[in-house]
Design an enzyme around this catalytic site. Structure first.
Site, PDB file in Angstrom:
ATOM      1  N   PHE A   4       0.869  -1.180   0.000  1.00  0.00           N
ATOM      2  CA  PHE A   4       0.000   0.000   0.000  1.00  0.00           C
ATOM      3  C   PHE A   4       0.899   1.222   0.000  1.00  0.00           C
ATOM      4  O   PHE A   4       1.556   1.539   0.995  1.00  0.00           O
ATOM      5  CB  PHE A   4      -0.930   0.042   1.210  1.00  0.00           C
ATOM      6  CG  PHE A   4      -1.816   1.261   1.199  1.00  0.00           C
ATOM      7  CD1 PHE A   4      -2.982   1.265   0.451  1.00  0.00           C
ATOM      8  CD2 PHE A   4      -1.460   2.403   1.896  1.00  0.00           C
ATOM      9  CE1 PHE A   4      -3.792   2.407   0.404  1.00  0.00           C
ATOM     10  CE2 PHE A   4      -2.260   3.538   1.858  1.00  0.00           C
ATOM     11  CZ  PHE A   4      -3.428   3.547   1.115  1.00  0.00           C
ATOM     12  N   ASP A  63       9.646   2.861   1.563  1.00  0.00           N
ATOM     13  CA  ASP A  63       8.461   3.640   1.901  1.00  0.00           C
ATOM     14  C   ASP A  63       8.279   3.577   3.411  1.00  0.00           C
ATOM     15  O   ASP A  63       7.728   2.620   3.948  1.00  0.00           O
ATOM     16  CB  ASP A  63       7.242   3.077   1.173  1.00  0.00           C
ATOM     17  CG  ASP A  63       5.958   3.845   1.480  1.00  0.00           C
ATOM     18  OD1 ASP A  63       5.944   4.610   2.460  1.00  0.00           O
ATOM     19  OD2 ASP A  63       4.974   3.660   0.752  1.00  0.00           O
ATOM     20  N   LYS A 100       3.252  11.552   6.701  1.00  0.00           N
ATOM     21  CA  LYS A 100       2.432  11.386   7.897  1.00  0.00           C
ATOM     22  C   LYS A 100       3.028  12.091   9.108  1.00  0.00           C
ATOM     23  O   LYS A 100       2.786  13.274   9.324  1.00  0.00           O
ATOM     24  CB  LYS A 100       2.168   9.903   8.152  1.00  0.00           C
ATOM     25  CG  LYS A 100       1.324   9.271   7.030  1.00  0.00           C
ATOM     26  CD  LYS A 100       0.720   7.971   7.430  1.00  0.00           C
ATOM     27  CE  LYS A 100      -0.023   7.293   6.280  1.00  0.00           C
ATOM     28  NZ  LYS A 100      -1.200   8.045   5.831  1.00  0.00           N
TER      29      LYS A 100
END
Length: 406
Positions: free
Chosen positions: A147, A232, A261
């Site tokens: 994801f 990531d 984030k």
């Protein structure tokens, strides 16, 4: 005087969203109005322990005073210039973040998906301009269960039907191999391969931790084949797993870090690609950018985030409290829980189907004052703020035990 546009009941607020907001989410029926540290309060005044942390965007909790102070100070000066001009905050932020990552350069963006898209562009440019791959042939190897975001390019190399189906056609140039299978990954690398793009720990998949040695094998395969290793770390990085980056768990350093984030401190979107000059230096003026990327407000909060992490205290806290969380969750295995996966303050908890789905358990916990998120049917994810207390973890796990026995 209360603004009548802001409803004071959960039902009215939810009705307003349902009427006017596109239904691209299926949230739990709670309407959050305030937050402080590890806790939030709904519009009726009920408090909840937040064990989701906005998918790690709130690593430092709600309204961390250091971060709020940095943003408040910057709001009184200037918030946006665009990269058409320099600003007096970006350089300091980039220098500090590069030092934290042990790299040379930072390419600032806003969202995690933008960081991933930027990483893809950088990898392709590097392949053509440095490695010598023929134009249009660059390939990126990715992992099953990944994801990396919601853009059409990214969902094109997802194997999740819900993310992918109905949104094609997709961009070519990606090859999916099984996550955790180092041999399959090495076999997929060829002369046209620009990069390997992986999550060191797969968050959306349910906090899936690869086998010991996998990341080292990926690093070795990339080095041997002159291929970039792109990590990531948008969810796993910046203290979440007890180290600054999840790659550190195996002593691995990728060529590019993708960050987001928590980099915005839970206050505004801030993301970045971090790497050495030989890689990020392939991007030339005019080839990539963002109106908001690197804005002074983002740089101010990003610098404050890096300063919080620079001491290592929060990472050590996450590691110790993660061990505490693991010990408490282990007592539930066989009693409504079939398996757990824990890395620092990040946990995937697989629910016994006989006790309900992940969503049903999340709804029960909501009623008991604990916020978690389900994923892939039978799993709930826990990502408490790094400022949570051990006693709060104990209480949350006790509530999960009650939810599983009800």
């Amino acid at each position: 005087m209360t603004d009548p546009r802001f409803p004071d009941s959960s039902s009215a607020a939810i009705a307003g969203e349902e009427a006017h907001v596109a239904h691209n989410y299926h949230p739990l029926p709670v309407v959050v109005a305030e937050g402080d540290g590890s806790w939030v309060t709904d519009v009726e005044g009920k408090r909840y322990l937040d064990l989701l942390s906005a998918y790690s965007a709130l690593n430092f909790g709600h309204r961390h005073p250091t971060l709020v102070a940095a943003v408040t100070e910057q709001l009184g000066r200037i918030t946006l210039t665009s990269r058409a001009f320099h600003n007096d905050r970006l350089g300091a932020f980039a220098e500090a973040l590069a030092e934290l990552a042990g790299k040379d350069m930072v390419l600032p963006m806003n969202t995690g998906a933008e960081a991933v898209e930027t990483g893809i562009k950088v990898a392709r440019a590097w392949a053509y301009r440095v490695k010598g791959v023929a134009e249009g042939r660059a390939k990126i190897v990715v992992a099953s269960g990944n994801f990396h975001g919601r853009t059409t390019t990214i969902v094109g190399f997802s194997d999740d039907p819900q993310a992918r189906d109905g949104f094609g056609p997709f961009a070519p140039g990606f090859e999916i191999v099984p996550y955790g299978d180092a041999a399959a990954l090495a076999a997929a690398i060829d002369d046209d391969t620009a990069a390997v793009l992986l999550e060191p720990i797969q968050g959306e998949a349910g906090v899936v931790i690869p086998p010991e040695g996998y990341l080292r094998a990926v690093r070795d395969a990339c080095t041997a084949a002159n291929v970039l290793f792109i990590a990531d770390e948008i969810q796993s990085g910046l203290g979440r797993v007890g180290t600054t980056f999840a790659c550190e768990r195996e002593g691995v350093v990728p060529d590019l870090y993708l960050l987001g984030k928590a980099l915005g401190g839970g206050i505004l979107p801030v993301s970045a690609v971090v790497g050495d000059r030989e890689v990020l230096g392939v991007i030339h003026p005019g080839e990539h950018g963002s109106t908001f990327g690197g804005n002074p407000l983002a740089a101010a909060v990003g610098l404050a985030v890096v300063d919080l992490l620079a001491t290592g205290d929060l990472q050590r806290r996450a590691l110790a409290l993660g061990d505490h969380l693991r010990s408490r969750l282990e007592t539930l295995v066989g009693s409504g829980v079939t398996a757990i996966r824990v890395a620092g303050l990040w946990a995937g908890v697989d629910i016994d189907p006989a006790r309900g789905t992940g969503r049903e358990v999340a709804e029960k916990l909501l009623a008991q004052g604990v916020l978690v998120k389900d994923t892939h049917g039978q799993t709930i994810r826990m990502a408490p703020p790094l400022v949570i207390r051990a006693t709060e973890i104990d209480w949350a796990v006790a509530q999960l035990r009650l939810a599983l026995t009800d």
